[in-house]
Design a protein around this motif. Sequence first.
Motif, mmCIF file in Angstrom:
data_model
loop_
_atom_site.group_PDB
_atom_site.id
_atom_site.type_symbol
_atom_site.label_atom_id
_atom_site.label_comp_id
_atom_site.label_asym_id
_atom_site.label_seq_id
_atom_site.Cartn_x
_atom_site.Cartn_y
_atom_site.Cartn_z
ATOM 1 N N VAL A 86 0.840 -1.204 0.000
ATOM 2 C CA VAL A 86 0.000 0.000 0.000
ATOM 3 C C VAL A 86 0.872 1.251 0.000
ATOM 4 O O VAL A 86 0.612 2.216 -0.736
ATOM 5 C CB VAL A 86 -0.955 0.002 1.215
ATOM 6 N N GLY A 87 1.940 1.235 0.804
ATOM 7 C CA GLY A 87 2.855 2.366 0.847
ATOM 8 C C GLY A 87 3.503 2.635 -0.497
ATOM 9 O O GLY A 87 3.620 3.797 -0.934
ATOM 10 N N MET A 88 3.908 1.564 -1.201
ATOM 11 C CA MET A 88 4.530 1.744 -2.517
ATOM 12 C C MET A 88 3.530 2.252 -3.550
ATOM 13 O O MET A 88 3.871 3.067 -4.418
ATOM 14 C CB MET A 88 5.161 0.435 -2.981
ATOM 15 N N ALA A 89 2.281 1.773 -3.462
ATOM 16 C CA ALA A 89 1.249 2.250 -4.384
ATOM 17 C C ALA A 89 0.972 3.734 -4.170
ATOM 18 O O ALA A 89 0.873 4.507 -5.134
ATOM 19 C CB ALA A 89 -0.031 1.440 -4.191
ATOM 20 N N VAL A 90 0.856 4.141 -2.916
ATOM 21 C CA VAL A 90 0.632 5.556 -2.602
ATOM 22 C C VAL A 90 1.826 6.383 -3.077
ATOM 23 O O VAL A 90 1.660 7.477 -3.625
ATOM 24 C CB VAL A 90 0.406 5.754 -1.087
ATOM 25 N N THR A 100 0.218 -3.677 -5.173
ATOM 26 C CA THR A 100 0.753 -2.381 -5.614
ATOM 27 C C THR A 100 0.202 -2.003 -6.980
ATOM 28 O O THR A 100 -0.262 -0.870 -7.191
ATOM 29 C CB THR A 100 2.295 -2.424 -5.671
ATOM 30 N N LEU A 101 0.250 -2.934 -7.938
ATOM 31 C CA LEU A 101 -0.206 -2.650 -9.301
ATOM 32 C C LEU A 101 -1.708 -2.413 -9.367
ATOM 33 O O LEU A 101 -2.174 -1.544 -10.122
ATOM 34 C CB LEU A 101 0.186 -3.799 -10.222
ATOM 35 N N VAL A 102 -2.484 -3.158 -8.576
ATOM 36 C CA VAL A 102 -3.937 -2.965 -8.564
ATOM 37 C C VAL A 102 -4.284 -1.558 -8.078
ATOM 38 O O VAL A 102 -5.188 -0.904 -8.614
ATOM 39 C CB VAL A 102 -4.622 -4.030 -7.686
ATOM 40 N N ALA A 135 3.819 5.691 -5.599
ATOM 41 C CA ALA A 135 3.766 5.776 -7.059
ATOM 42 C C ALA A 135 2.768 6.823 -7.529
ATOM 43 O O ALA A 135 2.927 7.416 -8.603
ATOM 44 C CB ALA A 135 3.397 4.414 -7.647
ATOM 45 N N LEU A 136 1.740 7.072 -6.704
ATOM 46 C CA LEU A 136 0.696 8.032 -7.064
ATOM 47 C C LEU A 136 0.919 9.402 -6.439
ATOM 48 O O LEU A 136 0.008 10.237 -6.423
ATOM 49 C CB LEU A 136 -0.671 7.484 -6.631
ATOM 50 N N SER A 137 2.113 9.644 -5.903
ATOM 51 C CA SER A 137 2.374 10.923 -5.246
ATOM 52 C C SER A 137 3.272 11.822 -6.092
ATOM 53 O O SER A 137 2.789 12.645 -6.878
ATOM 54 C CB SER A 137 2.987 10.693 -3.857
ATOM 55 N N TYR A 138 4.591 11.639 -5.975
ATOM 56 C CA TYR A 138 5.520 12.552 -6.648
ATOM 57 C C TYR A 138 6.725 11.757 -7.120
ATOM 58 O O TYR A 138 7.233 10.904 -6.390
ATOM 59 C CB TYR A 138 5.946 13.658 -5.669
ATOM 60 N N TYR A 139 7.183 12.020 -8.332
ATOM 61 C CA TYR A 139 8.233 11.202 -8.942
ATOM 62 C C TYR A 139 9.542 11.203 -8.153
ATOM 63 O O TYR A 139 10.271 10.214 -8.157
ATOM 64 C CB TYR A 139 8.497 11.664 -10.378
ATOM 65 N N ASN A 140 9.854 12.294 -7.472
ATOM 66 C CA ASN A 140 11.145 12.339 -6.760
ATOM 67 C C ASN A 140 11.154 11.461 -5.509
ATOM 68 O O ASN A 140 12.188 11.301 -4.866
ATOM 69 C CB ASN A 140 11.520 13.785 -6.396
ATOM 70 N N SER A 189 6.379 -15.963 -3.524
ATOM 71 C CA SER A 189 4.983 -16.025 -3.102
ATOM 72 C C SER A 189 4.523 -14.698 -2.505
ATOM 73 O O SER A 189 3.530 -14.118 -2.953
ATOM 74 C CB SER A 189 4.772 -17.168 -2.108
ATOM 75 N N ARG A 190 5.259 -14.208 -1.522
ATOM 76 C CA ARG A 190 4.845 -12.936 -0.900
ATOM 77 C C ARG A 190 5.196 -11.746 -1.785
ATOM 78 O O ARG A 190 4.484 -10.742 -1.790
ATOM 79 C CB ARG A 190 5.481 -12.803 0.479
ATOM 80 N N GLY A 191 6.297 -11.875 -2.520
ATOM 81 C CA GLY A 191 6.653 -10.805 -3.445
ATOM 82 C C GLY A 191 5.602 -10.614 -4.519
ATOM 83 O O GLY A 191 5.298 -9.483 -4.926
ATOM 84 N N ALA A 192 5.015 -11.726 -4.990
ATOM 85 C CA ALA A 192 3.969 -11.641 -6.008
ATOM 86 C C ALA A 192 2.736 -10.929 -5.465
ATOM 87 O O ALA A 192 2.101 -10.131 -6.158
ATOM 88 C CB ALA A 192 3.605 -13.047 -6.485
ATOM 89 N N VAL A 193 2.397 -11.210 -4.201
ATOM 90 C CA VAL A 193 1.244 -10.543 -3.581
ATOM 91 C C VAL A 193 1.509 -9.049 -3.425
ATOM 92 O O VAL A 193 0.640 -8.214 -3.709
ATOM 93 C CB VAL A 193 0.918 -11.191 -2.215
ATOM 94 N N ILE A 194 2.722 -8.715 -2.969
ATOM 95 C CA ILE A 194 3.088 -7.297 -2.827
ATOM 96 C C ILE A 194 2.989 -6.581 -4.166
ATOM 97 O O ILE A 194 2.415 -5.489 -4.275
ATOM 98 C CB ILE A 194 4.512 -7.163 -2.248
#
Length: 486
Positions: free
Chosen positions: A200-204, A253-255, A206-211, A244-249
């Motif tokens: 969730v943190g990585m998805a947020v 994130t992508l969803v 990605a949707l915040s600021y490129y830097n 297994s867990r990496g795929a879920v992460i």
Amino acid sequence: MNVKEDMLKKKKEINEKTEIFIFVFLAFILLTIWAMTQPFNSGPDEQMRYYVADYIYKHHGALPRGDDPAVRNKVWGISYAYYPVVSYMVSALFMRISRLFADPGYSMFKIARMADVLFVTGAVYFVVKASGKLFPKEKYSGEVRWLFAALAGFMPQAIFMGTYVNTDSLALLAAAMILYAWASYLREDWTWKNCILLAVGMAVCALSYYNAYGWILCSFFFFCFTVLLCREDAFSQRVRFLFSRGAVIAAVTLVLCGWWFIRNAVLYNGDFLGRKSCAECAEKYAQKDYRPSLYPTPAKLGWNWKDIILYQDPGWCHNWILTVCVSFIGTFGLMEIYMPYTVSKLYMLFFAVGIISVFFVKETFDLKKKIYVVQRKAVGNDRWKIKTKVISREWNKEGIFHLMMVFLIMIPVFLFLYYVYYSDNQPQGRYLMPALYPLMYFVTLGWNNILTKTVKNEKVWSLIYRVLTVLLVISPFACWAFLILP
């Protein structure tokens, strides 16, 4: 005895929750009164950013194209609709909700700012939660965590990020969430809870600021390294766990964030980041002197880094490098309201001493654990020589954590320098905000090393921590009272 221990444990938990609540509530109050009392366009490009939120609000949730005249700036020829707009979507939601009760009229921009208020309040919450895991009581004094929380959560510039319409505030929230996920791993391993929080943190992010994307990159490496190197399972089981867990992460994130990049790819002929399209838009619509092909960048002017660092624009109070430093700590309005230079220098001195002291903390950057073996060897009659041998066997997850924290400081610095040299030499410290949390972590670690070695009385250095924490929390309140209100 067990009943008493349970009661004491519950009392400590209640006290800790109360302390966290007070800390976060103070941040919320400060952010709210600051956001409500400063006029419109009080932050860098707030007007351009507000155009996007206002468009989404007026068009019932529809998102504008980057080149839409309704959101495009007439001077620069671009809009912030090319960048992720989630922050503005939340602002528009607040604006829509406010209309259910009353019509704020001209003050609608203040309603829009509440999104940023909540983003930074959330960031402070996750920073405080992470501080308890980064500086546990078993290893550090209980007051150390609050010093880190005050440094990272109440930095005047970070607080300012939550008082006007922008996306930096969402980037701070994302970084704080990821930091909490990392810190939780250090104490609990990669549980499903920590994996989902990281996603969730990585998805947020990605949707915040490129830097701030360095947090995504470093999260990938941190997860892979810690799973493959630090787990005690057989290697095949580690690989299975990783995938297994990496795929879920990756899936979570992508969803959560993939829709934005798919939309960009559809709208801008495969340009999923929108950067190329934004540059083309600027070339087409910007005023002549502001077109990318004609705008005077240091690269086009043939400047070297000495020229850039020492350059002082007539409108600046300091040269380029000092302006970057003081604006990282706190420069408000449209980069024209400065903190007293003495205060900024005290901050810089405090940071510098803490960072230097980190290099004297043993095993901070050791990637492998050290095992000390004592060997005794006979020398003559009844005489023994004791030799200590250090053997490195297991990988050190805290050493990997510290290495990633170093990269989290370096990445935004390099991105900023690249932007300065090839796009625009604006000396804005806010571009370095993604480095705030790792930098303040090392400052705290360094000062903990200094105080524990120089002050032997526990009550004295506990008092020092409390005084420093109070001063750091008061600092942004003072900025609002003595700089913003007047």
